[in-house]
Design a protein around this motif. Structure first.
Motif, PDB file in Angstrom:
ATOM      1  N   ILE A   1      25.394  60.972 188.689  1.00 17.90           N
ATOM      2  CA  ILE A   1      26.827  60.915 188.947  1.00 17.90           C
ATOM      3  C   ILE A   1      27.600  60.121 187.906  1.00 17.90           C
ATOM      4  CG2 ILE A   1      26.433  61.128 191.432  1.00 17.90           C
ATOM      5  CD1 ILE A   1      27.313  58.122 191.564  1.00 17.90           C
ATOM      6  N   ALA A   2      26.906  59.373 187.057  1.00 15.06           N
ATOM      7  CA  ALA A   2      27.645  58.562 186.096  1.00 15.06           C
ATOM      8  C   ALA A   2      26.806  58.260 184.870  1.00 15.06           C
ATOM      9  CB  ALA A   2      28.104  57.262 186.737  1.00 15.06           C
ATOM     10  N   SER A   3      27.493  58.157 183.740  1.00 11.73           N
ATOM     11  CA  SER A   3      26.905  57.706 182.485  1.00 11.73           C
ATOM     12  C   SER A   3      27.821  56.609 181.963  1.00 11.73           C
ATOM     13  CB  SER A   3      26.817  58.872 181.493  1.00 11.73           C
ATOM     14  OG  SER A   3      26.327  58.439 180.248  1.00 11.73           O
ATOM     15  N   LEU A   4      27.348  55.361 182.014  1.00  9.66           N
ATOM     16  CA  LEU A   4      28.198  54.211 181.736  1.00  9.66           C
ATOM     17  C   LEU A   4      27.810  53.531 180.433  1.00  9.66           C
ATOM     18  CD1 LEU A   4      28.099  52.633 185.319  1.00  9.66           C
ATOM     19  CD2 LEU A   4      29.817  54.204 184.415  1.00  9.66           C
ATOM     20  N   ALA A   5      28.748  53.412 179.513  1.00  9.97           N
ATOM     21  CA  ALA A   5      28.542  52.615 178.306  1.00  9.97           C
ATOM     22  C   ALA A   5      28.712  51.155 178.681  1.00  9.97           C
ATOM     23  CB  ALA A   5      29.544  53.013 177.230  1.00  9.97           C
ATOM     24  N   CYS A   6      27.679  50.339 178.444  1.00 10.58           N
ATOM     25  CA  CYS A   6      27.698  48.979 178.977  1.00 10.58           C
ATOM     26  C   CYS A   6      26.811  48.062 178.154  1.00 10.58           C
ATOM     27  CB  CYS A   6      27.227  48.981 180.430  1.00 10.58           C
ATOM     28  SG  CYS A   6      25.543  49.609 180.651  1.00 10.58           S
ATOM     29  N   THR A   7      26.857  46.781 178.507  1.00 10.46           N
ATOM     30  CA  THR A   7      25.954  45.779 177.959  1.00 10.46           C
ATOM     31  C   THR A   7      24.674  45.776 178.791  1.00 10.46           C
ATOM     32  OG1 THR A   7      27.843  44.440 177.283  1.00 10.46           O
ATOM     33  CG2 THR A   7      25.715  43.326 177.460  1.00 10.46           C
ATOM     34  N   PRO A   8      23.493  45.726 178.162  1.00  7.55           N
ATOM     35  CA  PRO A   8      22.236  45.844 178.911  1.00  7.55           C
ATOM     36  C   PRO A   8      21.832  44.568 179.661  1.00  7.55           C
ATOM     37  CG  PRO A   8      21.770  45.586 176.586  1.00  7.55           C
ATOM     38  CD  PRO A   8      23.266  45.713 176.703  1.00  7.55           C
ATOM     39  N   SER A   9      22.631  44.199 180.648  1.00  7.54           N
ATOM     40  CA  SER A   9      22.290  43.083 181.539  1.00  7.54           C
ATOM     41  C   SER A   9      22.892  43.368 182.903  1.00  7.54           C
ATOM     42  CB  SER A   9      22.845  41.751 181.004  1.00  7.54           C
ATOM     43  OG  SER A   9      24.257  41.735 181.082  1.00  7.54           O
ATOM     44  N   HIS A  10      22.273  42.814 183.964  1.00  4.70           N
ATOM     45  CA  HIS A  10      22.771  42.993 185.333  1.00  4.70           C
ATOM     46  C   HIS A  10      23.004  44.478 185.645  1.00  4.70           C
ATOM     47  CE1 HIS A  10      24.035  38.910 184.061  1.00  4.70           C
ATOM     48  NE2 HIS A  10      23.795  38.565 185.316  1.00  4.70           N
ATOM     49  N   LEU A  11      22.067  45.321 185.237  1.00  8.22           N
ATOM     50  CA  LEU A  11      22.297  46.758 185.374  1.00  8.22           C
ATOM     51  C   LEU A  11      22.172  47.242 186.817  1.00  8.22           C
ATOM     52  CD1 LEU A  11      20.609  48.121 182.122  1.00  8.22           C
ATOM     53  CD2 LEU A  11      23.012  47.569 182.566  1.00  8.22           C
ATOM     54  N   GLU A  12      21.291  46.615 187.597  1.00  8.97           N
ATOM     55  CA  GLU A  12      21.232  46.984 189.015  1.00  8.97           C
ATOM     56  C   GLU A  12      22.542  46.609 189.708  1.00  8.97           C
ATOM     57  OE1 GLU A  12      18.990  45.190 187.393  1.00  8.97           O
ATOM     58  OE2 GLU A  12      16.925  45.714 187.982  1.00  8.97           O
ATOM     59  N   ALA A  13      23.074  45.438 189.385  1.00  4.64           N
ATOM     60  CA  ALA A  13      24.349  45.017 189.956  1.00  4.64           C
ATOM     61  C   ALA A  13      25.471  45.944 189.509  1.00  4.64           C
ATOM     62  CB  ALA A  13      24.660  43.574 189.562  1.00  4.64           C
ATOM     63  N   LEU A  14      25.440  46.383 188.254  1.00  5.60           N
ATOM     64  CA  LEU A  14      26.439  47.317 187.754  1.00  5.60           C
ATOM     65  C   LEU A  14      26.417  48.614 188.548  1.00  5.60           C
ATOM     66  CD1 LEU A  14      28.571  48.386 185.810  1.00  5.60           C
ATOM     67  CD2 LEU A  14      26.740  48.910 184.183  1.00  5.60           C
ATOM     68  N   ALA A  15      25.223  49.165 188.761  1.00  5.39           N
ATOM     69  CA  ALA A  15      25.113  50.413 189.513  1.00  5.39           C
ATOM     70  C   ALA A  15      25.641  50.242 190.928  1.00  5.39           C
ATOM     71  CB  ALA A  15      23.664  50.891 189.539  1.00  5.39           C
ATOM     72  N   LEU A  16      25.269  49.151 191.575  1.00  2.16           N
ATOM     73  CA  LEU A  16      25.697  48.902 192.950  1.00  2.16           C
ATOM     74  C   LEU A  16      27.215  48.704 193.013  1.00  2.16           C
ATOM     75  CD1 LEU A  16      24.804  48.498 195.869  1.00  2.16           C
ATOM     76  CD2 LEU A  16      24.416  46.084 195.353  1.00  2.16           C
ATOM     77  N   GLY A  17      27.743  47.887 192.106  1.00  2.21           N
ATOM     78  CA  GLY A  17      29.183  47.660 192.078  1.00  2.21           C
ATOM     79  C   GLY A  17      29.961  48.914 191.747  1.00  2.21           C
ATOM     80  N   PHE A  18      29.440  49.723 190.832  1.00  4.08           N
ATOM     81  CA  PHE A  18      30.094  50.980 190.480  1.00  4.08           C
ATOM     82  C   PHE A  18      30.165  51.910 191.680  1.00  4.08           C
ATOM     83  CE2 PHE A  18      29.587  55.444 189.327  1.00  4.08           C
ATOM     84  CZ  PHE A  18      30.724  55.660 188.565  1.00  4.08           C
ATOM     85  N   LEU A  19      29.045  52.049 192.396  1.00  2.35           N
ATOM     86  CA  LEU A  19      29.016  52.935 193.562  1.00  2.35           C
ATOM     87  C   LEU A  19      29.967  52.442 194.644  1.00  2.35           C
ATOM     88  CD1 LEU A  19      25.191  53.682 193.824  1.00  2.35           C
ATOM     89  CD2 LEU A  19      26.998  55.218 192.998  1.00  2.35           C
ATOM     90  N   PHE A  20      30.046  51.125 194.816  1.00  5.83           N
ATOM     91  CA  PHE A  20      30.965  50.570 195.806  1.00  5.83           C
ATOM     92  C   PHE A  20      32.409  50.822 195.388  1.00  5.83           C
ATOM     93  CE2 PHE A  20      33.584  47.320 197.693  1.00  5.83           C
ATOM     94  CZ  PHE A  20      33.134  47.268 199.006  1.00  5.83           C
ATOM     95  N   SER A  21      32.737  50.527 194.137  1.00  7.89           N
ATOM     96  CA  SER A  21      34.104  50.715 193.659  1.00  7.89           C
ATOM     97  C   SER A  21      34.527  52.182 193.699  1.00  7.89           C
ATOM     98  CB  SER A  21      34.246  50.180 192.227  1.00  7.89           C
ATOM     99  OG  SER A  21      34.047  48.786 192.170  1.00  7.89           O
ATOM    100  N   ALA A  22      33.560  53.082 193.479  1.00  3.15           N
ATOM    101  CA  ALA A  22      33.845  54.508 193.497  1.00  3.15           C
ATOM    102  C   ALA A  22      33.937  55.061 194.911  1.00  3.15           C
ATOM    103  CB  ALA A  22      32.756  55.259 192.723  1.00  3.15           C
ATOM    104  N   GLY A  23      33.601  54.240 195.908  1.00  7.91           N
ATOM    105  CA  GLY A  23      33.666  54.689 197.286  1.00  7.91           C
ATOM    106  C   GLY A  23      32.448  55.437 197.762  1.00  7.91           C
TER     107      GLY A  23
END
Length: 214
Positions: free
Chosen positions: A21-43
């Motif tokens: 569902i997503a391809s995110l350009a990001c810094t390679p740290s806290h990636l599990e938190a990023l995925a969780l936060g992204f899914l929450f923010s996206a609803g």
């Protein structure tokens, strides 16, 4: 000839129940938190308990998430390439009282805490202050959206509610950052940068306090 530091960028793939569902350009740290936060923010999820499993495959840079029910699944039938924001915003509980001097001190701390930003000039930083206390952690990312999502994901994983929190960010406050803050329920959002007109309008509607130029 001099050596300089530059930000490290990677691409994180987020899969939900086998669907990318997503391809995110990001810094390679806290990636599990990023995925969780992204899914929450996206609803796509409403709480950490909605997730049955979360597996991070470091070599492939993929976070595979299995959820019981995907909220707003009609929006997840094709890949998303920017951080999204959910429209189902819950009631924002008011902050018990923000100390202006403490807010300025916390913002000053945020602006000097990032070694990565000092080395490269290429990072955004986000943190939270609870009940006017000094932030307990900060998170950097090349994307301001990602920094906020990483903070949200970290709070979700620790089951920390947004009560009496101030979300501190280093970049300007525009509509998508405000939406992410609203989705989690932050009562106060502060930045050293400017709030945009649309962010101010939405903040007034939702009862969120925005402090710009802090």
């Amino acid at each position: 000839r001099e050596t300089c530091h530059v930000p490290v960028e990677t691409t994180l793939i987020v899969e939900v129940n086998g669907l990318e569902i997503a391809s995110l350009a990001c810094t390679p740290s806290h990636l599990e938190a990023l995925a969780l936060g992204f899914l929450f923010s996206a609803g796509a999820i409403r709480r950490a308990e909605d997730i049955e499993s979360l597996d991070f495959e470091k070599q492939e840079q993929i976070v595979r998430v299995k959820v019981k029910t995907v909220s707003g699944s009609e929006n997840l039938q094709k890949p998303v390439y920017t951080s999204g924001t959910g429209e189902d915003v819950t009631h924002i509980a008011p902050h018990s009282g923000v100390d202006p001097e403490r807010l300025i001190k916390n913002m000053a701390w945020l602006l000097q805490c990032s070694e990565l930003h000092r080395q490269t000039g290429g990072f955004h930083t986000a943190a939270v202050s609870i009940a006017n206390a000094a932030p307990g952690f900060h998170i950097d990312d090349i994307g301001r959206h990602n920094a906020v999502d990483k903070v949200i994901g970290t709070l979700l994983m620790n089951n920390t509610p947004p009560d009496n929190m101030v979300l501190l960010v280093s970049g300007r406050i525009f509509i998508e950052i405000l939406q992410k803050a609203a989705a989690f329920g932050f009562p106060v959002l502060a930045s050293r940068g400017a709030p945009t007109s649309e962010a101010i309008v939405m903040a007034r509607k939702l009862g969120i306090t925005v402090a710009g130029y802090a």
